[in-house]
Design a protein around this motif. Structure first.
Motif, PDB file in Angstrom:
ATOM      1  N   VAL A   7       0.856  -1.183   0.000  1.00  0.00           N
ATOM      2  CA  VAL A   7       0.000   0.000   0.000  1.00  0.00           C
ATOM      3  C   VAL A   7       0.893   1.234   0.000  1.00  0.00           C
ATOM      4  N   ALA A   8       0.570   2.185  -0.871  1.00  0.00           N
ATOM      5  CA  ALA A   8       1.313   3.454  -0.905  1.00  0.00           C
ATOM      6  C   ALA A   8       0.390   4.583  -0.482  1.00  0.00           C
ATOM      7  N   VAL A   9       0.796   5.303   0.570  1.00  0.00           N
ATOM      8  CA  VAL A   9       0.008   6.443   1.039  1.00  0.00           C
ATOM      9  C   VAL A   9       0.740   7.721   0.631  1.00  0.00           C
ATOM     10  N   ILE A  10       0.118   8.470  -0.266  1.00  0.00           N
ATOM     11  CA  ILE A  10       0.749   9.714  -0.726  1.00  0.00           C
ATOM     12  C   ILE A  10       0.184  10.858   0.106  1.00  0.00           C
ATOM     13  N   GLY A  11       0.967  11.297   1.081  1.00  0.00           N
ATOM     14  CA  GLY A  11       0.508  12.321   2.037  1.00  0.00           C
ATOM     15  C   GLY A  11       0.269  11.682   3.391  1.00  0.00           C
ATOM     16  N   ILE A  61       6.483   4.511  -4.573  1.00  0.00           N
ATOM     17  CA  ILE A  61       5.172   3.844  -4.669  1.00  0.00           C
ATOM     18  C   ILE A  61       5.168   2.727  -5.711  1.00  0.00           C
ATOM     19  N   ARG A  62       6.212   2.636  -6.497  1.00  0.00           N
ATOM     20  CA  ARG A  62       6.291   1.619  -7.558  1.00  0.00           C
ATOM     21  C   ARG A  62       5.960   0.231  -6.996  1.00  0.00           C
ATOM     22  N   GLY A  63       5.119  -0.495  -7.705  1.00  0.00           N
ATOM     23  CA  GLY A  63       4.792  -1.851  -7.281  1.00  0.00           C
ATOM     24  C   GLY A  63       3.619  -1.941  -6.323  1.00  0.00           C
ATOM     25  N   ALA A  64       3.066  -0.816  -5.913  1.00  0.00           N
ATOM     26  CA  ALA A  64       1.921  -0.859  -4.987  1.00  0.00           C
ATOM     27  C   ALA A  64       0.683  -1.381  -5.701  1.00  0.00           C
ATOM     28  N   ASP A  65      -0.083  -2.243  -5.020  1.00  0.00           N
ATOM     29  CA  ASP A  65      -1.367  -2.644  -5.607  1.00  0.00           C
ATOM     30  C   ASP A  65      -2.524  -1.815  -5.056  1.00  0.00           C
ATOM     31  N   LEU A  79      -0.730  15.923  -8.000  1.00  0.00           N
ATOM     32  CA  LEU A  79       0.065  14.715  -7.750  1.00  0.00           C
ATOM     33  C   LEU A  79      -0.326  13.573  -8.685  1.00  0.00           C
ATOM     34  N   ALA A  80      -1.596  13.539  -9.070  1.00  0.00           N
ATOM     35  CA  ALA A  80      -2.067  12.445  -9.922  1.00  0.00           C
ATOM     36  C   ALA A  80      -1.236  12.383 -11.211  1.00  0.00           C
ATOM     37  N   ASP A  81      -0.970  13.546 -11.777  1.00  0.00           N
ATOM     38  CA  ASP A  81      -0.156  13.577 -12.994  1.00  0.00           C
ATOM     39  C   ASP A  81       1.266  13.091 -12.736  1.00  0.00           C
ATOM     40  N   LYS A  82       1.813  13.557 -11.625  1.00  0.00           N
ATOM     41  CA  LYS A  82       3.205  13.193 -11.325  1.00  0.00           C
ATOM     42  C   LYS A  82       3.347  11.715 -10.975  1.00  0.00           C
ATOM     43  N   ALA A  83       2.290  11.134 -10.369  1.00  0.00           N
ATOM     44  CA  ALA A  83       2.401   9.757  -9.878  1.00  0.00           C
ATOM     45  C   ALA A  83       2.064   8.718 -10.943  1.00  0.00           C
ATOM     46  N   ARG A  84       1.375   9.127 -11.996  1.00  0.00           N
ATOM     47  CA  ARG A  84       0.832   8.145 -12.956  1.00  0.00           C
ATOM     48  C   ARG A  84       1.896   7.208 -13.521  1.00  0.00           C
ATOM     49  N   GLY A  85       3.091   7.713 -13.738  1.00  0.00           N
ATOM     50  CA  GLY A  85       4.160   6.905 -14.326  1.00  0.00           C
ATOM     51  C   GLY A  85       4.576   5.739 -13.432  1.00  0.00           C
ATOM     52  N   PHE A  86       4.285   5.857 -12.116  1.00  0.00           N
ATOM     53  CA  PHE A  86       4.699   4.803 -11.174  1.00  0.00           C
ATOM     54  C   PHE A  86       3.569   3.831 -10.841  1.00  0.00           C
ATOM     55  N   GLU A  90      -3.317  -1.884 -13.490  1.00  0.00           N
ATOM     56  CA  GLU A  90      -4.101  -2.831 -12.675  1.00  0.00           C
ATOM     57  C   GLU A  90      -4.164  -2.418 -11.193  1.00  0.00           C
ATOM     58  N   ALA A  91      -3.338  -1.473 -10.774  1.00  0.00           N
ATOM     59  CA  ALA A  91      -3.348  -1.053  -9.371  1.00  0.00           C
ATOM     60  C   ALA A  91      -4.673  -0.371  -9.022  1.00  0.00           C
ATOM     61  N   ILE A  92      -5.119  -0.615  -7.795  1.00  0.00           N
ATOM     62  CA  ILE A  92      -6.315   0.067  -7.307  1.00  0.00           C
ATOM     63  C   ILE A  92      -5.899   1.422  -6.753  1.00  0.00           C
ATOM     64  N   VAL A  93      -6.656   2.439  -7.117  1.00  0.00           N
ATOM     65  CA  VAL A  93      -6.309   3.804  -6.700  1.00  0.00           C
ATOM     66  C   VAL A  93      -7.509   4.434  -6.014  1.00  0.00           C
ATOM     67  N   THR A  94      -7.265   5.079  -4.883  1.00  0.00           N
ATOM     68  CA  THR A  94      -8.337   5.814  -4.215  1.00  0.00           C
ATOM     69  C   THR A  94      -7.757   7.103  -3.654  1.00  0.00           C
TER      70      THR A  94
END
Lengths: 276, 276
Positions: A7-11, A61-65, A79-86, A90-94
């Motif tokens: 799990v990756a928590v951004i913030g 965050i690479r590899g987070a599901d 941040l959504a734009d900056k993070a999209r590459g990682f 198939e990853a779930i995003v909320t």
């Protein structure tokens, strides 16, 4: 019960940090990583046990599901734009942003497995130092799927919130923003205005009434500027409803209308009594 | 330390009852009698130990050297006429009414040893069942003498409040009413209006923000109708100040003025921080 591998928590503020801590404590993920702009926040998050690893770089965050955006609305949008590459598709995003329409419109375009959320919890004290693994116990969390939201992602996010102790409601982002403009955003606008209205030299004569009524004016002005502006149409509607109500009280006072004023206050008190 | 021989409390509700209880516990009077419209209130007041004797008849106050009117403003105004026959002119008379100008104007004409007061304590729970002998500990009490107020009466009333644990401020009734319109009456008007503004079906989505901001809307509408109308001029002034502030927020939202909105909220938060 493990729901996710990474799990990756951004913030890692109050909400993100509390989620991370609860996820780790409950063993809901193999690993929890956190992203913050501040080194000190990450160090403290790690010390408290909220995250396994932290970084100021999004590459962690690479590899987070599961990726959770836990930041103010405007920050999530950028941040959504900056993070999209990682984030693989198939990853779930909320996210846990306070208004949902703008965020949903953007994030669902970028992430195929996105569904937004908003836990109705927290406090005016926002920092990592105040996080609490039990913050979501017996709370409500609103998830805001749209027609095209992936049912699989939605199910998984719902299970996560249930595991954190929250009761989950589902509604559209637009509906969420309308409701929240009344139950949360309007009270903040009112509390800020009220605090601003009292002459400074009178402050020392205040009792618990003014304190309670303005407590949320201690909230972060940057966060609330963001919320008010990202929910503009609804804010103008809820402020208007409030102004109309207050002007009824004002006008009854002006006319010395005792019966009318009593009737207004009785009705409003009765409404307040429905708040548990 | 006995200050009075016989204290009469007219109105044994939250404030009057708590004063009576504290006066007895601290041995400030030889005897405390209470007057209430309700037999049950008197029975409970006696059982809790707030009064030695109680009656629904004002005649019980005969012989008191301190008479305390502890009722809503309008009730105090009408009780003063009814009670005057039982109060000798040497008796010290005070009251704890929420607004002071109307009461002072009337009571100082009837009672030569009158000085009004207003303890800034209490809660939305008004009944005798919630009384507390420590209610005034570390609280503020405003006494509202005028030029012709007897210095002896004022001194004695001040000693009473100090003995109950309150810090005493002195100011004119008009000044009191202006200050309280901002720090107490306006927050109540705002809380009632806010509770009235939220659609009933949205209430279940409220978190602690709405609850705190509207807590005082659980107060007694009869009491507050009375307060608002007896402080009309100041209420209209404080409501206007608040409306102007809220409309600044509204207008910044309308114009998407991020910088302006942030500046407003920062200033208002800073003001709130001065509230201890």
């Amino acid at each position: 019960m493990r729901l996710f591998n990474k799990v990756a928590v951004i913030g890692t503020g109050l909400i993100g940090g509390s989620m991370a801590l609860a996820i780790r404590k409950k063993g809901l993920a193999g690993e929890v990583v956190g992203v913050s702009r501040h080194k000190e926040t990450l160090a403290l998050a790690k010390k408290i046990g909220a995250i396994d690893k932290g970084s100021r770089e999004l590459s962690i965050i690479r590899g987070a599901d599961l990726v959770i955006f836990a930041a103010p609305v405007k920050t999530i949008l950028s941040l959504a734009d900056k993070a999209r590459g990682f984030i693989p598709k198939e990853a779930i995003v909320t996210d846990v942003g306070s208004t949902k329409k703008q965020i949903a419109a953007k994030l669902e375009k970028i992430f195929p497995n996105y569904a937004g959320g908003h836990p109705l919890a927290g406090s005016e004290k926002r920092s990592i130092a105040n996080i609490n693994a039990e913050m979501f116990k017996d709370s409500l969390c609103i998830l805001t799927p749209r027609e095209k939201t992936s049912p699989g992602a939605l199910r998984k996010i719902k299970r996560l919130w249930n595991a954190l102790g929250a009761k989950v409601y589902m509604m559209s982002p637009g509906r969420h923003d309308e409701i929240l403009s009344f139950v949360s955003h309007l009270p903040h606008a009112v509390a800020f205005s009220l605090a601003g209205s009292v002459p400074r030299k009178y402050m020392k004569f205040s009792a618990s009434g003014l304190k309670d009524t303005t407590r949320v004016a201690l909230s972060d002005p940057r966060l609330w500027t963001d919320i008010f502006l990202s929910n503009k149409r609804n804010m103008l509607k809820s402020i208007k409803a409030f102004e109309d109500n207050l002007s009824k009280i004002r006008s009854a006072i002006e006319k010395n209308d005792e019966g009318g004023l009593l009737e207004i206050l009785l009705k409003e008190k009765k409404k307040r009594e429905t708040l548990k």
